[in-house]
Scaffold this motif. Structure first.
Motif, mmCIF file in Angstrom:
data_model
loop_
_atom_site.group_PDB
_atom_site.id
_atom_site.type_symbol
_atom_site.label_atom_id
_atom_site.label_comp_id
_atom_site.label_asym_id
_atom_site.label_seq_id
_atom_site.Cartn_x
_atom_site.Cartn_y
_atom_site.Cartn_z
ATOM 1 N N ARG A 101 0.829 -1.199 0.000
ATOM 2 C CA ARG A 101 0.000 0.000 0.000
ATOM 3 C C ARG A 101 0.869 1.257 0.000
ATOM 4 N N PHE B 241 1.693 2.071 -3.485
ATOM 5 C CA PHE B 241 0.533 2.658 -4.152
ATOM 6 C C PHE B 241 0.364 4.128 -3.777
ATOM 7 N N THR C 226 0.888 7.047 -6.546
ATOM 8 C CA THR C 226 -0.287 7.843 -6.894
ATOM 9 C C THR C 226 -0.026 9.324 -6.692
ATOM 10 N N LEU D 169 -11.323 9.366 -2.052
ATOM 11 C CA LEU D 169 -11.138 8.546 -0.864
ATOM 12 C C LEU D 169 -12.371 8.616 0.025
ATOM 13 N N ILE E 23 -9.172 7.556 -9.543
ATOM 14 C CA ILE E 23 -8.745 6.428 -8.735
ATOM 15 C C ILE E 23 -9.576 6.466 -7.460
ATOM 16 N N HIS F 115 -10.200 4.436 -3.728
ATOM 17 C CA HIS F 115 -9.398 3.541 -2.896
ATOM 18 C C HIS F 115 -10.028 3.338 -1.527
ATOM 19 N N SER F 116 -10.139 2.076 -1.116
ATOM 20 C CA SER F 116 -10.567 1.746 0.245
ATOM 21 C C SER F 116 -10.340 0.258 0.473
ATOM 22 N N VAL G 219 -8.698 0.670 -6.441
ATOM 23 C CA VAL G 219 -7.549 0.051 -5.759
ATOM 24 C C VAL G 219 -7.965 -0.292 -4.341
ATOM 25 N N SER G 220 -7.917 -1.572 -4.009
ATOM 26 C CA SER G 220 -8.350 -2.009 -2.683
ATOM 27 C C SER G 220 -7.170 -2.432 -1.824
#
Length: 307
Positions: free
Chosen positions: A12, A15, A19, A33, A79, A81-82, A109-110
């Motif tokens: 992560r 990432f 990002t 987010l 993007i 993410h969570s 993106v997880s």
């Protein structure tokens, strides 16, 4: 054995750092987010540097995906993410409608994978996520097994107009093996069976098969699945295939069976079981309970190969 959570958090971290760099370099990119990671390091600074393209909607995951779909309609490349169960399962209607039905695309993106944060309980488990993406056509799905396998797919996704799901995990292999073109990577050749290990399952598979006469192929990109290489490998092992996935057992059965529909074949599918175990434990415990630790994989393979 998989690395510890403390070591694996680097996936992560990669990432987040990448990002932030992409947001600096690509004015088309936006980040949405739902509180998770919003205040962490590079993301916090990215929110200051790009307040119009870094949006935190609070603990509202359905809204997060809906906003990402709206940004895509407006011409941006979002993007979102969570944690996997919040990003995919909780917000699946928005994924289905705001991306699939609207014909837009984005990057989801997880983190958390199937049971990385097992102490969080069943609300944080998500072994069904990849199976859900199979119900919506056109999604590319990456399942990295090492932090070094994150940057390439993320950069490619940012530069494309495709719908992409990147499934990060706290679990990791000792080394990166992903092919940059999404093809299967052959790590070992044998004659009894072709064993395909997906993402962070590889090291457990290698440990389980160290003395077995089997071919080992590694997949970090599972949609599209490299069926051409699979057909070639399976043909050298009497079309006997074992598939070891870090999510719901049988998720990719339909792809393997379709790829070999013209040939008689045998398929063993290993993955997370469907039963709610009502247990917390550690991720290693869950590997063991689902038969995904080296001992469990070895037992299943030995029984399969003895028939």
């Amino acid at each position: 054995m998989n690395a510890t959570v403390a070591e694996a958090i680097a996936m992560r971290d990669v990432f987040i750092s990448e990002t932030a760099r992409l947001l600096d370099d690509n004015p088309r990119l936006a980040l949405v987010l739902a509180d998770i990671s919003a205040g962490e390091g590079r993301f916090a600074q990215a929110g200051v540097d790009h307040p119009d393209r870094v949006i935190n909607v609070g603990i509202r995951e359905q809204l997060m995906v809906g906003v990402a779909g709206g940004l895509a309609l407006a011409g941006l490349r979002p993007i979102a993410h969570s944690y996997a169960p919040f990003l995919v399962e909780r917000a699946f209607e928005q994924v289905k409608l705001d991306f699939g039905h609207q014909g837009t695309s984005g990057i989801l993106v997880s983190v958390g994978a199937s049971y990385d944060w097992s102490e969080g309980g069943y609300t944080h488990f998500s072994p069904r996520d990849v199976a859900l993406f199979d119900t919506i056509p056109g999604w590319t799905v990456h399942v990295p097994g090492h932090p070094d396998e994150v940057t390439g797919p993320l950069r490619a996704a940012a530069d494309s107009d495709e719908s992409v799901y990147i499934r990060l995990s706290n679990r990791r292999n000792a080394e990166a093996h992903a092919s940059p073109d999404g093809k299967l990577t052959v790590l070992k050749r044998g004659g009894q069976a072709t064993v395909v290990a997906v993402g962070p399952m590889l090291d457990n598979v290698l440990a389980a098969t160290a003395d077995l006469d089997v071919t080992i192929a590694y997949a970090a990109t599972v949609r599209p699945f490299d069926t051409q290489t699979l057909r070639e490998l399976a043909g050298t092992t009497a079309d006997t295939i074992a598939l070891v996935e870090p999510y719901l057992a049988g998720t990719s059965d339909h792809i393997v069976n379709a790829a070999l529909t013209d040939r008689p074949h045998r398929l063993l599918s290993l993955g997370v079981g469907r039963e709610d175990l009502h247990r917390f434990g550690t991720p290693d415990d869950h590997d063991s309970w689902h038969g995904l630790d080296p001992a469990g994989i070895r037992a299943s393979l030995s029984k399969f190969l003895s028939v």
